[in-house]
Design a protein around this motif. Structure first.
Motif, PDB file in Angstrom:
ATOM      1  N   LEU A   1      35.997  32.802  46.465  1.00  0.00           N
ATOM      2  CA  LEU A   1      36.806  33.988  46.752  1.00  0.00           C
ATOM      3  C   LEU A   1      38.291  33.687  46.586  1.00  0.00           C
ATOM      4  O   LEU A   1      39.063  34.522  46.095  1.00  0.00           O
ATOM      5  N   LEU A   2      38.713  32.459  46.988  1.00  0.00           N
ATOM      6  CA  LEU A   2      40.114  32.082  46.852  1.00  0.00           C
ATOM      7  C   LEU A   2      40.500  31.997  45.390  1.00  0.00           C
ATOM      8  O   LEU A   2      41.556  32.503  44.985  1.00  0.00           O
ATOM      9  N   GLU A   3      39.668  31.357  44.588  1.00  0.00           N
ATOM     10  CA  GLU A   3      39.952  31.241  43.154  1.00  0.00           C
ATOM     11  C   GLU A   3      39.984  32.616  42.500  1.00  0.00           C
ATOM     12  O   GLU A   3      40.804  32.874  41.612  1.00  0.00           O
ATOM     13  N   GLU A   4      39.111  33.505  42.969  1.00  0.00           N
ATOM     14  CA  GLU A   4      39.101  34.864  42.435  1.00  0.00           C
ATOM     15  C   GLU A   4      40.404  35.588  42.783  1.00  0.00           C
ATOM     16  O   GLU A   4      40.975  36.307  41.956  1.00  0.00           O
ATOM     17  N   SER A   5      40.899  35.377  43.990  1.00  0.00           N
ATOM     18  CA  SER A   5      42.162  36.001  44.408  1.00  0.00           C
ATOM     19  C   SER A   5      43.342  35.443  43.625  1.00  0.00           C
ATOM     20  O   SER A   5      44.240  36.187  43.224  1.00  0.00           O
ATOM     21  N   VAL A   6      43.341  34.113  43.414  1.00  0.00           N
ATOM     22  CA  VAL A   6      44.449  33.476  42.698  1.00  0.00           C
ATOM     23  C   VAL A   6      44.401  33.811  41.216  1.00  0.00           C
ATOM     24  O   VAL A   6      45.429  33.946  40.549  1.00  0.00           O
ATOM     25  N   GLY A   7      43.192  33.903  40.673  1.00  0.00           N
ATOM     26  CA  GLY A   7      43.038  34.241  39.264  1.00  0.00           C
ATOM     27  C   GLY A   7      42.910  33.053  38.346  1.00  0.00           C
ATOM     28  O   GLY A   7      43.062  33.188  37.126  1.00  0.00           O
ATOM     29  N   CYS A   8      42.631  31.875  38.920  1.00  0.00           N
ATOM     30  CA  CYS A   8      42.438  30.691  38.087  1.00  0.00           C
ATOM     31  C   CYS A   8      41.596  29.671  38.849  1.00  0.00           C
ATOM     32  O   CYS A   8      41.388  29.797  40.054  1.00  0.00           O
ATOM     33  N   ARG A   9      41.135  28.659  38.135  1.00  0.00           N
ATOM     34  CA  ARG A   9      40.314  27.613  38.749  1.00  0.00           C
ATOM     35  C   ARG A   9      41.212  26.611  39.463  1.00  0.00           C
ATOM     36  O   ARG A   9      42.144  26.065  38.898  1.00  0.00           O
ATOM     37  N   LEU A  10      40.912  26.374  40.730  1.00  0.00           N
ATOM     38  CA  LEU A  10      41.676  25.436  41.537  1.00  0.00           C
ATOM     39  C   LEU A  10      40.957  24.113  41.720  1.00  0.00           C
ATOM     40  O   LEU A  10      41.588  23.101  42.027  1.00  0.00           O
ATOM     41  N   LEU A  11      39.633  24.123  41.534  1.00  0.00           N
ATOM     42  CA  LEU A  11      38.803  22.951  41.807  1.00  0.00           C
ATOM     43  C   LEU A  11      37.965  22.581  40.589  1.00  0.00           C
ATOM     44  O   LEU A  11      37.462  23.466  39.878  1.00  0.00           O
TER      45      LEU A  11
END
Length: 302
Positions: free
Chosen positions: A38-48
């Motif tokens: 959900l966080l990556e979806e909110s940010v709009g990119c892959r974080l991990l």
């Protein structure tokens, strides 16, 4: 984006392992995985970067981690600040003062008390003339005023009397009464009074408040030097607290009164008492240790 997702991301970035991070967060691993998606979806990119051996941060995730840590620090600081304000430990206070408050030492003593007891409180000072006190308080331009209480209050205010200051009569050295060591009120009934005020009506209030007389003629001047200049020129006399005497002003002398006349120097504020900071400050400002003579006594001016 939820704050808990940021906190979970920071913990995961420290552990680089979903299982250990979930254990620290007291949630199941599947819930943590869902939060990160959900966080990556909110940010709009892959974080991990996820793989069978564990998890690493992507380049975007490394930058995001720094910003997330700063954001969480800001939130913690905001929470701490809000709590301190709610407890009356932090904030800003606006204090109005008259010349009498300065010359008597009451204002200096009060500021010292605030600095010692509540050093994080910002104090904004405003010099206020007697005719401005009521309006400044009732329109929320100041929180407290150190000043004498005059007779022209039309709104209900809270008043704490702090001390009494003796009153003297200022006159020309050539005035017929200048040879007397002490002046009686009866001697002043026919005199012209020149007072520091914004209007003749307010000048009349000053005389009534200070010595209880209702003179036939008053002259108002908004400049205290102009008052003494007219007194020097024998245009009239003035009454004032002893702390406002200018002993070196040429050809003007000051005489005590046989009647024990005094001005009450007071702390004046609005009646509303919902602000925890102002309530704490009021306790400090009326404490007996800052008083010159009397213990405080609370009254309502209506």
């Amino acid at each position: 984006m939820e704050l808990r997702h940021l906190k979970s991301f920071v913990v995961l970035a420290e552990e680089l392992h979903f299982g250990r991070a979930a254990k620290r967060l007291h949630i199941v691993q599947s819930a943590l995985s869902k939060q990160m998606l959900l966080l990556e979806e909110s940010v709009g990119c892959r974080l991990l970067n996820r793989n069978r051996r564990g998890v690493t941060l992507s380049e975007a995730g490394k930058v995001f981690l720094e910003e997330a840590n700063q954001a969480l620090e800001h939130v913690e600081r905001a929470i701490e600040t809000a709590w301190r304000v709610s407890k009356g430990l932090l904030g800003r206070v606006r204090i109005g003062y008259s010349a009498i408050a300065v010359h008597s030492g009451i204002l200096t003593s009060a500021l010292t008390r605030i600095e010692h007891a509540m050093p994080e409180v910002e104090v904004l000072l405003q010099q206020i003339e007697p005719w401005e006190q009521n309006e400044r308080l009732m329109t929320d331009k100041v929180d407290f005023v150190f000043a004498p209480v005059l007779d022209n209050y039309q709104q209900t205010l809270r008043v704490h009397h702090l001390t009494k200051l003796p009153v003297v009569v200022g006159m020309s050295v050539h005035h017929v009464l200048a040879s007397k060591p002490i002046i009686e009120l009866e001697d002043l009934k026919e005199e012209v009074f020149i007072e520091f005020a914004n209007s003749d009506g307010e000048a009349l209030d000053v005389v009534k408040s200070l010595i209880g007389l209702h003179p036939q003629t008053v002259i108002a001047k908004s400049d205290p030097i102009a008052v003494l200049a007219l007194v020097q020129a024998q245009r009239g006399i003035c009454v004032l607290p002893t702390v406002l005497q200018l002993p070196n002003f040429p050809q003007v002398t000051y005489k005590p009164l046989t009647t024990n006349c005094a001005v009450l120097l007071s702390l004046i504020s609005r009646r509303d008492g919902n602000d925890p900071l102002l309530n704490k400050l009021k306790e400090i400002l009326i404490a007996p240790t800052i008083l010159a003579q009397d213990h405080p006594r609370s009254v309502l001016i209506k």
